[in-house]
Scaffold this motif. Structure first.
Motif, PDB file in Angstrom:
ATOM      1  N   VAL A 148      -5.819   2.072  -3.949  1.00  0.00           N
ATOM      2  CA  VAL A 148      -4.927   3.214  -3.709  1.00  0.00           C
ATOM      3  C   VAL A 148      -5.012   4.202  -4.865  1.00  0.00           C
ATOM      4  O   VAL A 148      -5.056   5.424  -4.663  1.00  0.00           O
ATOM      5  N   SER A 149      -5.064   3.664  -6.091  1.00  0.00           N
ATOM      6  CA  SER A 149      -5.147   4.529  -7.270  1.00  0.00           C
ATOM      7  C   SER A 149      -6.463   5.312  -7.292  1.00  0.00           C
ATOM      8  O   SER A 149      -6.476   6.516  -7.561  1.00  0.00           O
ATOM      9  N   LYS A 196      -8.404   6.043  -4.747  1.00  0.00           N
ATOM     10  CA  LYS A 196      -8.413   6.991  -3.636  1.00  0.00           C
ATOM     11  C   LYS A 196      -7.621   8.237  -3.978  1.00  0.00           C
ATOM     12  O   LYS A 196      -8.058   9.361  -3.714  1.00  0.00           O
ATOM     13  N   ARG A 197      -6.463   8.047  -4.596  1.00  0.00           N
ATOM     14  CA  ARG A 197      -5.659   9.202  -4.988  1.00  0.00           C
ATOM     15  C   ARG A 197      -6.345   9.990  -6.104  1.00  0.00           C
ATOM     16  O   ARG A 197      -6.289  11.224  -6.128  1.00  0.00           O
ATOM     17  N   SER A 211       2.788   1.635  -3.374  1.00  0.00           N
ATOM     18  CA  SER A 211       1.858   2.012  -4.442  1.00  0.00           C
ATOM     19  C   SER A 211       1.476   3.482  -4.338  1.00  0.00           C
ATOM     20  O   SER A 211       1.381   4.189  -5.343  1.00  0.00           O
ATOM     21  N   SER A 212       1.254   3.955  -3.106  1.00  0.00           N
ATOM     22  CA  SER A 212       0.897   5.350  -2.907  1.00  0.00           C
ATOM     23  C   SER A 212       2.023   6.277  -3.349  1.00  0.00           C
ATOM     24  O   SER A 212       1.782   7.286  -4.025  1.00  0.00           O
ATOM     25  N   GLU A 220       1.994   8.825  -6.647  1.00  0.00           N
ATOM     26  CA  GLU A 220       2.175  10.255  -6.388  1.00  0.00           C
ATOM     27  C   GLU A 220       3.057  10.899  -7.438  1.00  0.00           C
ATOM     28  O   GLU A 220       2.769  11.985  -7.928  1.00  0.00           O
ATOM     29  N   LEU A 235       0.822  -1.206   0.000  1.00  0.00           N
ATOM     30  CA  LEU A 235       0.000   0.000   0.000  1.00  0.00           C
ATOM     31  C   LEU A 235       0.857   1.258   0.000  1.00  0.00           C
ATOM     32  O   LEU A 235       0.589   2.215  -0.746  1.00  0.00           O
ATOM     33  N   ARG A 236       1.913   1.282   0.837  1.00  0.00           N
ATOM     34  CA  ARG A 236       2.747   2.483   0.916  1.00  0.00           C
ATOM     35  C   ARG A 236       3.552   2.703  -0.355  1.00  0.00           C
ATOM     36  O   ARG A 236       3.679   3.826  -0.845  1.00  0.00           O
ATOM     37  N   ARG A 264      -9.037  12.129  -4.601  1.00  0.00           N
ATOM     38  CA  ARG A 264      -8.472  13.313  -3.947  1.00  0.00           C
ATOM     39  C   ARG A 264      -8.119  14.374  -4.970  1.00  0.00           C
ATOM     40  O   ARG A 264      -8.394  15.554  -4.767  1.00  0.00           O
TER      41      ARG A 264
END
Length: 288
Positions: free
Chosen positions: A253-254, A256-257, A26-27, A31, A23-24, A260
């Motif tokens: 994760v994708s 969610k980003r 990928s985030s 980014e 998860l981290r 945002r």
């Protein structure tokens, strides 16, 4: 590797660690893919969120000393006994590596290249591969060989990341490999060390071992062959499940980003649309 409790505790640490890493990483990759660099450990802020790291700091030395002072009392096989010493050394080596990572990240006492740390982690996985299933043969040995293959994959990923730390594919494979190791080691404990989930026609591995190599006892040779085929089929099932979980986690994760970014861009887009509305009449007047 001597009991269900050992396999269950390994699952408790490996599965969350691999999922957290996936998860981290990928985030960070989503980014900004152009500046992405893999890390030996993805620390969280605030510090109290690094519960998996703190748990490993406490649990790994306990596990290492337990294999020396407790489990050796239950075995009469010299090869199996020597395997416990090797496993204890490997667990202790991973504990030292975690301390090295902590000192490198939080204190400016060690000026060590992160690629060198990845090489040490890869060597640790190779050492783990050399001791997995030590003194275990037959059907049980086949199951542990599959677990050893996962250790080799993790070692290869670490070695590759030491050279190309920007490779997200290697990072994705390493994180998925840790998750896979966690699920498969739990499956191994359930299938080989319990009566409830034991293979049909076979018994669990006993804690009291003879001078012979350890293995599950099957009533017929056909039961052993069927059990080996079933464990290989379960291994494929675990691989598919972990792959689906990894892609779903990356997709979450994708999304969610992306949501945002959409919330941040919504007001700006509305402002741009209002400006274009006011500009259109002026443009029509100029054309006339």
């Amino acid at each position: 590797m001597a009991s269900l409790a050992t396999h269950l505790s390994a699952f408790v640490f490996l599965f969350p660690t691999g999922l957290h890493r996936l998860l981290r990483s990928s985030s960070l990759y989503l980014e900004n893919p152009s500046i992405y660099r893999s890390k030996t450990w993805y620390f969280s802020e605030p510090r109290w969120k690094n519960l998996d790291l703190y748990a490993l700091i406490v649990a790994l030395p306990i596990a290492s000393f337990s294999e020396i002072f407790i489990f050796l009392n239950f075995t009469g096989n010299p090869t199996y006994r020597f395997g416990f010493f090797q496993q204890s050394a490997v667990v202790f080596l991973f504990w030292v590596l975690i301390l090295l990572i902590i000192f490198r990240e939080n204190f400016n006492l060690l000026h060590i290249n992160e690629g060198f740390v990845f090489v040490l982690v890869g060597i640790s996985f190779l050492a783990e591969y050399s001791v997995i299933g030590k003194g275990i043969t037959g059907l049980s040995g086949t199951v542990y060989e599959l677990l050893g293959a996962l250790a080799l994959i993790c070692a290869g990923c670490c070695m590759y990341l030491s050279i190309r730390p920007w490779s997200f594919f290697a990072e994705f494979l390493l994180s998925s490999g840790l998750i896979f190791k966690g699920t498969w080691i739990l499956q191994t404990g359930l299938s080989l060390y319990t009566d409830v989930f034991a293979l049909k026609g076979c018994q669990k591995i006993s804690m009291v071992l003879t001078k012979e190599d350890a293995d599950v006892r099957c009533d017929l040779e056909e039961d052993g062959l069927r059990g080996a085929a079933l464990m290989k089929l379960l291994f494929i099932g675990h691989a598919i499940g972990v792959l689906v979980l990894s892609f779903v986690s990356f997709g979450l994760v994708s999304s969610k980003r992306r949501s945002r970014n959409g919330e941040a861009g919504g007001p700006l887009l509305a402002q741009l649309d209002s400006q274009t509305v006011f500009m259109r009449p002026n443009a029509e007047l100029e054309l006339e």
